[in-house]
Design an enzyme around this catalytic site. Structure first.
Site, PDB file in Angstrom:
ATOM      1  N   LYS A 191       2.283  -3.786   6.541  1.00  0.00           N
ATOM      2  CA  LYS A 191       2.564  -4.077   5.068  1.00  0.00           C
ATOM      3  C   LYS A 191       4.177  -3.846   4.901  1.00  0.00           C
ATOM      4  CE  LYS A 191      -1.535  -4.520   3.372  1.00  0.00           C
ATOM      5  NZ  LYS A 191      -1.734  -5.805   2.919  1.00  0.00           N
ATOM      6  N   TYR A 244      -1.455  -0.921  10.928  1.00  0.00           N
ATOM      7  CA  TYR A 244      -1.679  -1.466   9.600  1.00  0.00           C
ATOM      8  C   TYR A 244      -0.743  -1.295   8.619  1.00  0.00           C
ATOM      9  CZ  TYR A 244      -3.504  -1.443   4.740  1.00  0.00           C
ATOM     10  OH  TYR A 244      -3.599  -1.610   3.277  1.00  0.00           O
ATOM     11  N   SER A 252       0.758  -1.172  -0.064  1.00  0.00           N
ATOM     12  CA  SER A 252      -0.139  -0.008  -0.106  1.00  0.00           C
ATOM     13  C   SER A 252       0.750   1.331   0.078  1.00  0.00           C
ATOM     14  CB  SER A 252      -0.754   0.015   1.346  1.00  0.00           C
ATOM     15  OG  SER A 252      -1.410   1.336   1.369  1.00  0.00           O
TER      16      SER A 252
HETATM   17  N1  UFG Z   1     -12.432  11.250   3.488  1.00  0.00           N
HETATM   18  C1  UFG Z   1     -13.358  11.998   3.915  1.00  0.00           C
HETATM   19  N2  UFG Z   1     -14.598  11.665   4.594  1.00  0.00           N
HETATM   20  C2  UFG Z   1     -14.746  10.159   4.653  1.00  0.00           C
HETATM   21  C3  UFG Z   1     -13.846   9.415   4.320  1.00  0.00           C
HETATM   22  C4  UFG Z   1     -12.750   9.956   3.659  1.00  0.00           C
HETATM   23  O1  UFG Z   1     -13.251  13.249   3.737  1.00  0.00           O
HETATM   24  O2  UFG Z   1     -15.922   9.936   5.167  1.00  0.00           O
HETATM   25  C5  UFG Z   1     -11.362  11.733   2.812  1.00  0.00           C
HETATM   26  C6  UFG Z   1     -10.059  11.623   3.649  1.00  0.00           C
HETATM   27  O3  UFG Z   1      -9.903  12.463   4.701  1.00  0.00           O
HETATM   28  C7  UFG Z   1      -8.995  11.565   2.533  1.00  0.00           C
HETATM   29  C8  UFG Z   1      -9.848  10.946   1.546  1.00  0.00           C
HETATM   30  O4  UFG Z   1     -11.117  10.911   1.821  1.00  0.00           O
HETATM   31  O5  UFG Z   1      -8.454  12.820   2.426  1.00  0.00           O
HETATM   32  C9  UFG Z   1      -9.495   9.402   1.095  1.00  0.00           C
HETATM   33  O6  UFG Z   1      -9.952   8.748   2.395  1.00  0.00           O
HETATM   34  P1  UFG Z   1      -9.733   7.187   2.159  1.00  0.00           P
HETATM   35  O7  UFG Z   1     -10.175   6.721   3.821  1.00  0.00           O
HETATM   36  O8  UFG Z   1     -10.780   6.617   1.169  1.00  0.00           O
HETATM   37  O9  UFG Z   1      -8.243   6.623   1.974  1.00  0.00           O
HETATM   38  P2  UFG Z   1      -7.163   7.018   2.450  1.00  0.00           P
HETATM   39  O10 UFG Z   1      -6.106   7.422   1.479  1.00  0.00           O
HETATM   40  O11 UFG Z   1      -7.054   7.480   3.921  1.00  0.00           O
HETATM   41  O12 UFG Z   1      -6.632   5.436   2.625  1.00  0.00           O
HETATM   42  C10 UFG Z   1      -6.380   4.632   1.815  1.00  0.00           C
HETATM   43  C11 UFG Z   1      -6.482   3.033   2.053  1.00  0.00           C
HETATM   44  C12 UFG Z   1      -5.542   2.597   3.196  1.00  0.00           C
HETATM   45  C13 UFG Z   1      -4.277   2.948   2.673  1.00  0.00           C
HETATM   46  C14 UFG Z   1      -4.151   4.365   2.170  1.00  0.00           C
HETATM   47  C15 UFG Z   1      -2.673   4.352   1.570  1.00  0.00           C
HETATM   48  O13 UFG Z   1      -7.838   2.939   2.735  1.00  0.00           O
HETATM   49  O14 UFG Z   1      -5.970   1.281   3.285  1.00  0.00           O
HETATM   50  O15 UFG Z   1      -5.114   4.675   1.314  1.00  0.00           O
HETATM   51  O16 UFG Z   1      -2.672   5.838   1.133  1.00  0.00           O
HETATM   52  F1  UFG Z   1      -3.265   2.643   3.340  1.00  0.00           F
END
Ligand code: UFG
Length: 335
Positions: A151, A147, A123
Site C-alpha cells: 500500500k 501487505y 489503508s
Molecule cells: N481481533 C480479535 N479477535 C479476532 C480478530 C480480531 O480480538 O478474531 C482484534 C484485533 O486484535 C484488533 C481488532 O480486533 O484489536 C481488529 O482486528 P481486525 O483484524 O479486524 O483489523 P486490524 O485493525 O488488525 O486490520 C485492519 C485490516 C487491515 C488493515 C488494518 C489497518 O484488516 O487490512 O486494519 O489499520 F491493514
C-alpha cells in the site's frame, strides 16, 4: 464511466451502489479471486441496473488495454489487491507481484488513454506503529508487514506519477476498519475460510459456524486492555469514494485522505454493542496477543471533512446491526 477494479469485493460492491445512486455509470473488472459473481448479480437487483462486468486480472496488460479501448473510462477506483496481513508475511512475493503489478498496469494504461482520475484503496496500516492517536495524514508512515508495504509503495508510485504528469489527479484513501453491510442485507463481507477480521468472526460465532471469539490480548494500553480501532460503516466508506471522484475531477495532483470516523472502540466495546443491538450473546475467551497488532488506531477525519466535504454518519449500532442483518440472512455468504 468509472472503472471499479475489484468492484465485486466488499468495499467495491458497496461503492458501486453509491456511485450509481450519484448518477455515475460504472464498469466492474474483477477476476473473482476473492469475490463472487453473485455479488454483481445482487448489485443489479439492488440498483435495478445492468452492470457491465469483465472477468479479467487487471495485471493482464492486454486485457486492460482492450477494456480501455472498448469503454469510455474517465476515472478508475482501484480496489483490486490482496489484503490478508498474515498471508502477506507468508507469501511476500505473491503480494508484491500482484498488488504492485495491478496498480502499474492500470496507471500505465490510463496514461496511454489520457484518463486522469485515479482513486486508490490505501489503508491506515501505512501508519505502522503510531506514535500518537488520532492519526492525521501528515504523520510519519512505516509498515509492519508486506501487505502494508504494498500500500505504501503504491502510494509513492502514484505520488511520483502525479508529480511527473500535471494532468493526473490522484486521491489516496486510507481506510480504517470497514464493517457493516448494505441495509438491504443482500451484499456484505464474505471472507474465504475462517475470518481474520473481528466483525466477520463475531457474526460467524453468532450464526453458530464458529464456537467462540478469541480476543487477542487484554493487556493493551487502552481503556479495557483490548485493542482499539476506528470502525467505519462500509456504506459511509463507499460514499467517501463518490466524494473523492468529485474532488479528483476538480483538483490536479495527489492528495491523501483518512476515511475513518475519528472514534475508537475496543474489541469488548464491539462485542457489547453487537450483543445489545442484536439481542445475542457472543461467547469469548481472552487469548494471546496477535503478532503485529497495535494498541490503538483511529483517524483524525478533519481533512476529509474540510476538503472532500465528507463525514461518516452511521453509528456503531448501525454497523453491528447491518453486519448481523447480512450474515443472518446469508449464513454461507454468497454461496
Ligand atoms: N481481533 C480479535 N479477535 C479476532 C480478530 C480480531 O480480538 O478474531 C482484534 C484485533 O486484535 C484488533 C481488532 O480486533 O484489536 C481488529 O482486528 P481486525 O483484524 O479486524 O483489523 P486490524 O485493525 O488488525 O486490520 C485492519 C485490516 C487491515 C488493515 C488494518 C489497518 O484488516 O487490512 O486494519 O489499520 F491493514
Amino acid at each position: 464511466m468509472v472503472l471499479l477494479t475489484g468492484g465485486a469485493g466488499y468495499i467495491g460492491s458497496h461503492t458501486c451502489i453509491e456511485l450509481i445512486n450519484s448518477g455515475y455509470d460504472v464498469l466492474i473488472a474483477d477476476d473473482f479471486s476473492n469475490s463472487k459473481p453473485e455479488a454483481v448479480r445482487r448489485l443489479e437487483e439492488i440498483t435495478g441496473r445492468k452492470i457491465p462486468l469483465v472477468n479479467i486480472d487487471v495485471a493482464d496488460k492486454e486485457a486492460v488495454e482492450k477494456l480501455f479501448n472498448e469503454n469510455e473510462i474517465d476515472a478508475v477506483v482501484h480496489f483490486a489487491g490482496y489484503k490478508a496481513v498474515g498471508e502477506s508475511v507468508q507469501f511476500p512475493l505473491k503480494y508484491y507481484r500482484n498488488n504492485i503489478d495491478t496498480a502499474l498496469t492500470i496507471l500505465e494504461t490510463m496514461e496511454r488513454h489520457d484518463v486522469h482520475n485515479f482513486i486508490f484503496s490505501s489503508s491506515a496500516t501505512v501508519y505502522g506503529i503510531p506514535e500518537s492517536v488520532p492519526l492525521h495524514e501528515e504523520m510519519k508512515t512505516g509498515c509492519t508487514n508486506p501487505y502494508g508495504f504494498t500500500k505504501l509503495m503504491i502510494e509513492q508510485i502514484l505520488r511520483d506519477a502525479a508529480f511527473a504528469n500535471p494532468k493526473l489527479s490522484v486521491v489516496l484513501l486510507r481506510y480504517f476498519n470497514p464493517i457493516g453491510a448494505h441495509e438491504s442485507g443482500r451484499i456484505g463481507e464474505d471472507p474465504n475460510g475462517i475470518p481474520n477480521n473481528l466483525l466477520p468472526f463475531i457474526t460467524q460465532v453468532a450464526v453458530g459456524k464458529l464456537p467462540e471469539l478469541g480476543v487477542f490480548g487484554n493487556d493493551y494500553n487502552t481503556h479495557d486492555g483490548t485493542g482499539v480501532r476506528d470502525y467505519i460503516h462500509v456504506v459511509d466508506l463507499a460514499k467517501g469514494h463518490v466524494a473523492a471522484i468529485g474532488y479528483a475531477k476538480e483538483n490536479k495532483g495527489c492528495e491523501v485522505f483518512n476515511l475513518g470516523t475519528g472514534t475508537g472502540y475496543s474489541v469488548l466495546d464491539i462485542v457489547k454493542a453487537f450483543e445489545k443491538v442484536n439481542n445475542l450473546k457472543i461467547p469469548y475467551t481472552i487469548k494471546e496477543r496477535r503478532p503485529g497488532d497495535i494498541d490503538e488506531c483511529y483517524a483524525d477525519p478533519k481533512k476529509a471533512r474540510e476538503k472532500l466535504h465528507w463525514t461518516a454518519e452511521k453509528t456503531i449500532e448501525d454497523m453491528c446491526r447491518d453486519s448481523w442483518n447480512w450474515q443472518s440472512h446469508n449464513q454461507n455468504g454468497y454461496e
